[in-house]
Scaffold this active site. Structure first.
Site, PDB file in Angstrom:
ATOM      1  N   ASP A  21       0.811  -1.214   0.000  1.00 45.49           N
ATOM      2  CA  ASP A  21       0.000   0.000   0.000  1.00 45.49           C
ATOM      3  C   ASP A  21       0.845   1.265   0.000  1.00 45.49           C
ATOM      4  OD1 ASP A  21      -2.597  -0.662  -0.354  1.00 45.49           O
ATOM      5  OD2 ASP A  21      -3.292  -0.056   1.625  1.00 45.49           O
TER       6      ASP A  21
ATOM      7  N   ASP B  83     -11.014  -6.834  10.912  1.00 43.35           N
ATOM      8  CA  ASP B  83     -10.970  -8.274  11.129  1.00 43.35           C
ATOM      9  C   ASP B  83     -12.143  -8.758  11.984  1.00 43.35           C
ATOM     10  OD1 ASP B  83     -10.030  -6.882  13.290  1.00 43.35           O
ATOM     11  OD2 ASP B  83      -8.086  -7.861  13.389  1.00 43.35           O
TER      12      ASP B  83
END
Length: 740
Positions: free
Chosen positions: A154, A474
């Site tokens: 990223d 998550d």
């Protein structure tokens, strides 16, 4: 154990089936209840009953007491509620034992696995850290033609890409070496660390190869370090042209095949693919969740394995057979509903002795998540997780509706013919596809599904892929999967599946805890809140209570801060919030404190931890509660009012190995900076020190009606100071070890 110890007759791992009587009758896994559960249940219930007794006593005498009594009652009511949630979750813990040797005896073909590694910043997450994780994954004991490793960058760093290119060259030597000699530790920085000794097995061939391999790894490290400091990326080629004049937050999608497995045999390397998704200003990228969704689509177009493993860039594979262990659970269940994902715990390789910063949390994780494993399964922890691709695509288990229509697929998954075909194959086909020998030819299609506009007007981040809306994507994603009726499995093999670097103490640890606390509160106040899901989805009621305790983790900060203030306030004003020593009810809080602490200590000792490790965890839990978690609640309150948005803060990753005892002692000290996160806890400490000084000097005012503070209030204040002892040292420390 010396990592350089090898078998006297090293042989490469073979995956061919061995003739045996009825191999299909051999179990791939076993679900067993934890030992000593009756004793644990008894103590848990005893602690809860003592809490209820204390609340009953307070309620009975509430009208005769003042504000302190009411505040104590409210705080203790909240603690009792949290303990009830904890009691429900821990009631029926289970463990899973896997038998990978039985898997190899079966004639079934092993399923393909796509492996994801995510990194976001080449400074905070050095390329050498990522390289070691990738090398450990490339070297696992699994057929190479069944594996593909995708690295998401990223940060769009040419340095990361260069490091992976060089690492792929080293991997051609490293992977055969590991498999030839059955090396246990397959992350080179750990295998060749100062703690490991040169081989003394008398195997001259192995000794020569060991030295050669170490020289090659040191050469790789020097090349990467030179590139970091001198910004030289080796010989100029068209491979690096795409990174020229690149901006980190404004660039097109980049997908490059670093190594392609065309040999189709297990001695070769798996596919290795570099991915940097498109980024544009003023376009939401959804942090790690967005990167994971891009990897899901890119891998779907290129290899489309039915199962996916994702790890953070610092979580190397410390068990070379971990994929075999996970496959035992993924393919061994009678119904796929029983296993949407397999979660492995986070274990740290560089945690200091007795864990002075309380980072490991191994014992609380094992007990709590082991309890969830006995209900509907553990939550998704963001790393060290094997996903069933079908579950990530957002369909309930054993679905009976048809979405083969191309238009419906495009509306849900995006406008890509190649990706829609891969989705249809996973949802309605066999789910097993031979890896194409020329994945380089489809990088164009992979780039298109990595564009930032691809998710527009689709279900990505809502019903498909990792769920957006929280920095703890998550937990939110795992909750959404469980609400659809899926279950999950906890896998804790020996040696540990994956190991990562522990965050350093002080500001970094505080920031990480604040980020987690904020993200979990975002889940609590979202439409996926377990409070709502318990009554409107297929989430089991006790599983909803377990998730409720997780997402309310930071909420305990406010009552705990108030409760910590009570003893200092009572000493200063010569009032009380605890029964007197001569009263029979005095033994209720005393019994509660002794039994709860001894119960917690016994659990640490049971799992092989020291008394000091237990104390450090208890201490850090209280420190985080009145600092990091307090700011998490404040940040969530400000966000709910619409004044700010959550910012994702990356935790720095290092490969620190401490060899000198003095270094360990120095690193083990708590450090500080000028962050306002230290203000509440420092103020609380100063208030308690002042209160104790007032008591020692006899400066307390006269108590009303003789109900002044006593032994209980003094003991509580001393207890708080002992818990905050790192800050006491910080008051007199210098440099970064002193409070500014």
């Amino acid at each position: 154990q010396n990592p350089n110890t090898v078998n006297s007759k090293p042989k490469p791992l073979k995956f061919s089936a061995v003739p045996m009587a009825k191999p299909l009758s051999l179990p791939l896994y076993e679900r067993v209840s934890c030992k000593g559960i009756m004793i644990r249940r008894t103590l848990d219930v005893t602690v809860f009953c003592l809490l209820l007794s204390l609340l009953a006593y307070r309620l009975r005498s509430l009208s005769n007491q003042g504000f302190t009594w009411l505040l104590a009652f409210l705080c203790e009511s909240w603690f009792a509620f949290l303990w009830l949630l904890n009691l429900s979750t821990r009631w029926n813990p289970v463990e899973y034992k896997t038998y990978p040797e039985n898997l190899l005896l079966r004639s079934l073909e092993l399923p393909p696995i796509d492996m994801f590694v995510t990194t976001a910043d080449p400074v905070l997450e050095p390329p050498l850290v990522t390289v070691n994780t990738v090398l450990s994954l490339l070297a696992v004991d699994y057929p190479a033609e069944k594996l593909a490793c995708y690295v998401s960058d990223d940060g769009c760093s040419p340095l990361t890409f260069y490091s992976l290119v060089e690492a792929s060259k080293f991997a051609k030597l490293w992977v055969p070496f590991c498999k030839k000699y059955s090396i246990q530790i397959r992350a080179p920085f750990q295998y060749f660390s100062a703690k490991s000794l040169p081989p003394v097995d008398g195997l001259s061939g192995f000794e020569l190869e060991w030295k050669k391999m170490k020289d090659e790894y040191e050469h790789l490290c020097r090349k990467i370090e030179d590139a970091v400091h001198k910004l030289t990326l080796g010989p100029h080629s068209t491979e690096y042209a795409v990174f020229k004049n690149i901006e980190r937050d404004n660039h097109p999608s980049i997908v490059k095949v670093i190594f392609e497995n065309k040999e189709d045999h297990s001695s070769c390397l798996p596919h290795l693919v570099y991915v940097s998704r498109e980024k544009r200003p003023n376009h939401p990228h959804h942090f790690k969740a967005g990167a994971m969704n891009v990897l899901t689509r890119v891998s779907g177009v290129m290899t489309n394995a039915p199962f996916m493993l994702n790890v953070d860039c610092d979580m190397f594979a410390s068990n070379p057979k971990i994929i075999l262990h996970a496959v035992c659970l993924l393919v061994g269940v009678d119904d796929e509903q029983e296993c949407a994902f397999v979660q492995c715990p986070q274990i740290f390789y560089d945690a200091l002795k007795d864990d002075p910063f309380g980072n490991r949390m191994t014992v609380p994780f094992t007990i709590f998540v082991g309890g969830m494993a006995g209900i509907q399964g553990p939550p998704y922890a963001g790393t060290g997780c094997f996903h069933r691709r079908k579950a990530i695509y957002g369909l309930p288990p054993n679905h009976d509706f048809d979405i083969k229509d191309c238009k419906i697929l495009e509306e849900r998954f995006g406008k890509s013919t190649e990706f829609s075909e891969s989705v249809a194959e996973i949802l309605f086909g066999s789910g097993e596809k031979h890896f194409p020998c020329d994945i380089s030819s489809i990088t164009g299609s992979a780039c298109r599904v990595a564009n930032c506009s691809y998710e527009n007007n689709t279900c990505w981040g809502i019903e498909v892929g990792l769920t957006y809306g929280s920095v703890t994507e998550d937990v939110l994603t795992g909750l959404r999967i469980h609400t659809m009726g899926w279950k999950s499995v906890l896998l804790m093999p020996s040696p540990p599946a994956f190991m990562g670097c522990a965050p350093p103490g002080g500001p970094v640890s505080m920031t990480q805890m604040k980020r987690w606390g904020t993200g979990l509160l975002e889940v609590l106040f979202s439409k996926h809140s377990p409070i709502l899901s318990a009554f409107s989805t297929k989430l089991h009621f006790r599983q909803a209570l377990a998730y409720l305790q997780i997402v309310m983790w930071a909420s305990r900060s406010i009552p705990q801060f108030c409760y910590n203030m009570l003893s200092a306030y009572c000493i200063t004003t010569d009032s009380q919030f605890l029964p007197k020593v001569h009263e029979p009810f005095f033994y209720i809080p005393v019994s509660f404190s002794l039994i709860s602490n001894l119960h917690s200590l016994s659990q640490y000792l049971q799992y092989g931890e020291s008394i000091q490790a237990w104390w450090n965890h208890q201490r850090m839990e209280r420190i985080h509660a009145v600092s990091s978690m307090l700011f998490a609640c404040l940040g969530m309150f400000v966000k709910l009012l619409g004044f700010s948005e959550t910012v994702f803060e990356i935790t720095p990753k290092t490969q620190s190995v401490f060899n000198d005892e003095n270094d360990v002692e120095k690193v083990g000290r708590f450090s500080f900076d000028e962050s306002p996160i230290f203000i509440p806890i420092t103020a609380l400490l100063l208030v308690h020190l002042t209160a104790l000084a007032i008591w020692l000097l006899g400066l307390q005012p006269l108590a009303r009606g003789g109900d002044g503070s006593g032994l209980g209030e003094i003991s509580c204040s001393v207890w708080v100071v002992l818990n905050f002892w790192p800050l006491v040292r910080g008051l007199f420390g210098k440099g970064k070890y002193g409070i500014p």
